[in-house]
Design an enzyme around this catalytic site. Structure first.
Site, PDB file in Angstrom:
ATOM      1  N   ILE A 157     -25.975   3.473 -45.133  1.00 44.68           N
ATOM      2  CA  ILE A 157     -25.457   2.309 -44.429  1.00 44.68           C
ATOM      3  C   ILE A 157     -24.478   2.809 -43.376  1.00 44.68           C
ATOM      4  CG2 ILE A 157     -25.805   0.662 -46.290  1.00 44.68           C
ATOM      5  CD1 ILE A 157     -22.943   0.942 -47.104  1.00 44.68           C
ATOM      6  N   ASP A 158     -24.211   1.988 -42.375  1.00 46.89           N
ATOM      7  CA  ASP A 158     -23.366   2.409 -41.257  1.00 46.89           C
ATOM      8  C   ASP A 158     -21.927   2.684 -41.686  1.00 46.89           C
ATOM      9  OD1 ASP A 158     -25.566   2.014 -39.616  1.00 46.89           O
ATOM     10  OD2 ASP A 158     -24.969  -0.027 -39.074  1.00 46.89           O
ATOM     11  N   LYS A 159     -21.246   3.449 -40.866  1.00 50.28           N
ATOM     12  CA  LYS A 159     -19.850   3.808 -41.135  1.00 50.28           C
ATOM     13  C   LYS A 159     -18.987   2.580 -41.408  1.00 50.28           C
ATOM     14  CE  LYS A 159     -15.743   5.608 -38.770  1.00 50.28           C
ATOM     15  NZ  LYS A 159     -15.200   6.178 -37.506  1.00 50.28           N
TER      16      LYS A 159
END
Length: 355
Positions: A157-159
């Site tokens: 998942i994104d930062k």
């Protein structure tokens, strides 16, 4: 090694040692194409301008000879990027970083990732990632090698997205879980606060996800029959309406880079606070000073895209037992939702028609 070019310095007049960073063999069916444009397509996080600077510095080679930006590649050409420093050592090192472990056994662990933590080492983030934290947690397990691709992260998942991730501790677990994700038998749902109101209570978004040619760090959506990008489907359901913004549940049928962020922007409902996809502007509502102050405070309260991976479900790789996990929104997102809830309670609902 991540697909970008670091800052380029001019070559000295004297010969210096160069190190290969990237190598591409031009396909047989490739039409004549400028080498800078060809490399820009291959190195998706690098701009054409930076590639041209690399060529000017003598760092772009074709068939072991430096070429200029206007050189046109031909089938069979070997294109290399040669820089005056070795490639970054991508070996994953164990780092003592706290982990919120929701579940763990001998085969896997489920982690609740906080917003702001990068999942995997990459450009500008070679240390301090979730993978480094996992390596520390597993440092006394001799059978676990964080640099072995047969173990470790199964998905990402994104930062600046928070929520649940599963990590495989054995090759058997990685293979089983990877197959479940590929075959779309896992269950993942996200909570997202998006701009705008919806006419319907639920819906389906279908559109291919591909790199945005105008911004290589952003994804864009193309028609399903365009032949461009990778097929992607997102289902959404309205959970709560706040007039100018809506809390929705998103269920992924596929798992593409920035899928929810790109899909929601595509239908005119960017994620609240998502700077890269236009969600950090006032997209709905009036322009009064009090409303602007309210939105500014909302952005400060949750200074990221309002997206949380809430649920994760899969079958255990050894027992076959269904495993389901739920993570409530973290403090920043929960506070943002509550702030909107209080705001809407003191506002005339008629104000929000057609927003």
């Amino acid at each position: 090694m991540a697909d970008n070019i670091e800052d380029i310095e001019e070559l000295d007049e004297e010969a210096q040692q160069l190190y290969e960073h990237f190598r591409f063999v031009v396909d047989k069916g490739q039409e004549a194409l400028r080498v800078d444009k060809y490399m820009c397509e291959k190195l998706q996080h690098s701009s054409r301008n930076r590639i041209q600077k690399a060529a000017d510095a003598g760092f772009v080679h074709v068939n072991d000879r430096p070429v200029k930006s206007n050189y046109k590649v031909r089938p069979g050409d070997v294109v290399t990027l040669m820089l005056d420093r070795p490639r970054f050592d991508s070996t994953i090192e164990a780092e003592d970083i706290p982990l919120d472990i929701v579940y763990e056994d001998s085969e896997l662990m489920v982690v609740n990732k906080p917003a702001g933590l990068v999942v995997h080492p990459g450009v500008g983030n070679f240390h301090g990632t979730l993978v480094n934290a996992v390596a520390w947690h597993m440092k006394d397990v001799g059978s676990f090698d964080p640099n072995d691709p047969e173990v470790g992260l199964v998905h990402r998942i994104d930062k600046d997205t928070s929520g649940l991730l599963v990590v495989a501790k054995t090759p058997t677990a990685k293979t089983s879980l990877g197959a479940q994700f590929f075959n779309k038998t896992t269950h993942r749902s996200y909570v997202a606060l998006v701009w705008g109101n919806f006419n319907e209570d639920e819906g389906r978004i279908e559109g291919n996800i591909t790199r945005d040619p105008k911004d290589r760090l952003r994804m864009t959506v193309c028609p399903p029959d365009s032949g461009i990008g990778k097929p992607a489907v997102t289902h959404y359901r309205v959970m709560e309406r706040f007039g100018y913004v809506t809390l929705v549940e998103c269920i992924l049928e596929t798992g593409r880079t920035h899928q929810i962020r790109a899909h929601m922007r595509h239908i005119g409902h960017p994620l609240f606070g998502d700077e890269r996809y236009g969600g950090c502007e006032i997209l709905r509502g009036n322009r009064s000073s009090s409303y602007k102050a309210f939105i500014t405070n909302c952005f400060k309260l949750c200074d990221r895209q309002a997206l949380h991976a809430r649920t994760l479900g899969f079958r255990h790789p050894l027992t076959g037992r269904q495993m389901d996990f739920d993570s409530p929104p973290p403090a920043d997102l929960a506070a943002l939702i509550e702030k909107w809830r209080v705001y809407i309670s003191g506002t005339n609902n008629n104000t929000f028609e057609n927003q």
